[in-house]
Design a protein around this motif. Structure first.
Motif, mmCIF file in Angstrom:
data_model
loop_
_atom_site.group_PDB
_atom_site.id
_atom_site.type_symbol
_atom_site.label_atom_id
_atom_site.label_comp_id
_atom_site.label_asym_id
_atom_site.label_seq_id
_atom_site.Cartn_x
_atom_site.Cartn_y
_atom_site.Cartn_z
ATOM 1 N N UNK A 27 10.766 2.629 13.225
ATOM 2 C CA UNK A 27 10.398 1.231 12.936
ATOM 3 C C UNK A 27 9.878 1.100 11.510
ATOM 4 N N UNK A 28 9.121 2.084 11.058
ATOM 5 C CA UNK A 28 8.595 2.045 9.686
ATOM 6 C C UNK A 28 9.752 2.153 8.680
ATOM 7 N N UNK A 72 0.783 -1.081 7.179
ATOM 8 C CA UNK A 72 1.293 0.294 7.301
ATOM 9 C C UNK A 72 2.505 0.499 6.389
ATOM 10 N N UNK A 73 3.338 -0.527 6.275
ATOM 11 C CA UNK A 73 4.509 -0.427 5.393
ATOM 12 C C UNK A 73 4.095 -0.329 3.920
ATOM 13 N N UNK A 74 3.119 -1.132 3.518
ATOM 14 C CA UNK A 74 2.642 -1.068 2.119
ATOM 15 C C UNK A 74 2.107 0.339 1.835
ATOM 16 N N UNK A 75 1.332 0.850 2.776
ATOM 17 C CA UNK A 75 0.763 2.185 2.622
ATOM 18 C C UNK A 75 1.871 3.240 2.535
ATOM 19 N N UNK A 76 2.839 3.143 3.438
ATOM 20 C CA UNK A 76 3.936 4.129 3.474
ATOM 21 C C UNK A 76 4.753 4.066 2.186
ATOM 22 N N UNK A 77 5.033 2.842 1.720
ATOM 23 C CA UNK A 77 5.841 2.687 0.505
ATOM 24 C C UNK A 77 5.080 3.192 -0.714
ATOM 25 N N UNK A 136 -3.525 -8.314 2.220
ATOM 26 C CA UNK A 136 -2.512 -7.522 1.507
ATOM 27 C C UNK A 136 -2.828 -7.398 0.014
ATOM 28 N N UNK A 137 -3.560 -8.385 -0.529
ATOM 29 C CA UNK A 137 -3.710 -8.456 -1.990
ATOM 30 C C UNK A 137 -4.332 -7.169 -2.563
ATOM 31 N N UNK A 138 -5.489 -6.771 -2.023
ATOM 32 C CA UNK A 138 -6.160 -5.577 -2.542
ATOM 33 C C UNK A 138 -5.317 -4.327 -2.349
ATOM 34 N N UNK A 139 -4.620 -4.310 -1.214
ATOM 35 C CA UNK A 139 -3.790 -3.143 -0.928
ATOM 36 C C UNK A 139 -2.645 -3.005 -1.948
ATOM 37 N N UNK A 140 -2.008 -4.136 -2.254
ATOM 38 C CA UNK A 140 -0.905 -4.128 -3.229
ATOM 39 C C UNK A 140 -1.413 -3.748 -4.621
ATOM 40 N N UNK A 141 -2.580 -4.312 -4.981
ATOM 41 C CA UNK A 141 -3.168 -4.009 -6.286
ATOM 42 C C UNK A 141 -3.505 -2.527 -6.389
ATOM 43 N N UNK A 143 -2.115 -0.029 -4.859
ATOM 44 C CA UNK A 143 -0.885 0.765 -5.008
ATOM 45 C C UNK A 143 -0.433 0.741 -6.477
ATOM 46 N N UNK A 144 -0.420 -0.453 -7.069
ATOM 47 C CA UNK A 144 0.007 -0.558 -8.465
ATOM 48 C C UNK A 144 -0.927 0.225 -9.385
ATOM 49 N N UNK A 145 -2.221 0.183 -9.070
ATOM 50 C CA UNK A 145 -3.171 0.932 -9.907
ATOM 51 C C UNK A 145 -2.937 2.435 -9.787
ATOM 52 N N UNK A 146 -2.591 2.882 -8.592
ATOM 53 C CA UNK A 146 -2.284 4.305 -8.410
ATOM 54 C C UNK A 146 -1.057 4.691 -9.246
#
Lengths: 211, 211
Positions: A27-28, A72-77, A136-141, A143-146
């Motif tokens: 599913x992921x 979970x998808x944002x994290x996995x990606x 989602x906002x902080x999570x996306x940010x 990821x980009x910072x990483x």
């Protein structure tokens, strides 16, 4: 056929059940494929279940709701792409800027394989942020910072090796790269071509290279 | 109340009816507001009708279908933005690169007014291109090429005035600007800040300015 190899249906499977993990992973994977193409808002859970070959109604055995699935998808990606960046940007067999150029080429190949239908999950979701759960906002940010941090490290090495101008702030330049790169991916989808990726990268290298 | 001032409902109004034009324009304005925020795929016609205060079922008096409405919105946005670029980039009271900087500032103010919820319609639709009617692709590309051409003209003037390096191809640099700019708009929405716009613009100016 061997029904016992398939995930159990109609009741929550055990965490240790390999079929459970396999279905969850499937599913992921399917979610990532669909969301890199179409984004989050427009994608229905039913579509993902259908594509993954998982029966309707099973979703909530694996995920609390669509929002939790999205997280979970944002994290996995984020992690999948971090490994990709690691593979290219930490490959010390090449000089630092050549590693970044190799990443750009690899990204172009990746987009071409999927006929320029799939972009960057983080870019897609950033674009539709106004319609997304605020969580989602902080999570996306993050990821980009990483990704920026990993790129910054490569640029610092380029400064040490004399490839990049030393008067520039490596983190700021890495931020510039990621701001523009998401635009290049968007444009590559529209133009169905790697040209925007290459054009952006060429400009970026000209901007930072030591003269 | 004066019902005769309102658009006729339940049957196709005449093309010359001012109320018809007014309602049609209101649907276009509302469509632009919603689509710059949420994109095309996820936006339902019902939502636009509701926000515009036009009764359900009236949509097809004004537009053939959602796709035709989308085409009209792309055209309207392309022209609206072309006028904006004209206003800034052809303002000869300023040197050419200052005009582009003024456009960047204006764009930041515009995004802040809408609390960074609205981005660029063309960027939004480019991002979700895989889920859109294929007919949109050429239309979106043509809009971007028009904006690039306008930017190119401004850059050529900057080369003539000695502000920009003359060894660079002005059209290629204009293309670079629009590739990265759409990424900057996306990131500004995510970060809820004008900073990505300013960061991208600062890098771009450093890239092209005469030394």
């Amino acid at each position: 056929m061997a029904r016992s190899n398939k995930p159990r249906r109609g009741r929550p499977p055990k965490g240790s059940d390999p079929a459970y993990s396999e279905t969850r992973l499937s599913l992921i994977r399917t979610g990532l494929a669909v969301l890199t193409e179409k984004g989050y808002s427009y994608t229905g859970i039913d579509e993902i279940l259908k594509k993954a070959g998982v029966p309707k109604g099973s979703f909530y055995h694996y995920f609390k709701n669509k929002e939790a699935f999205g997280e979970i998808l944002i994290d996995a990606y984020g992690k999948y792409f971090a490994r990709k960046l690691e593979r290219w940007l930490e490959d010390t067999s090449m000089p630092p800027l050549q590693r970044l150029a190799a990443f750009v080429e690899d990204a172009g190949r990746g987009m071409a394989v999927h006929e320029f239908k799939r972009g960057c999950l983080i870019g897609n979701l950033g674009q539709e942020m106004s319609a997304l759960p605020e969580s989602f906002r902080n999570q996306l940010t993050a990821v980009l910072q990483d990704w920026q941090q990993r790129t910054c490290k490569c640029l610092q090495e380029a400064q040490q090796s004399g490839e990049m101008q030393t008067g520039l702030d490596a983190y700021e330049q890495a931020a510039f790269f990621w701001i523009g790169w998401e635009g290049a991916v968007l444009r590559a989808k529209l133009d169905q071509s790697t040209e925007p990726l290459n054009q952006f990268a060429a400009g970026f290298f000209r901007l930072i290279k030591a003269t």
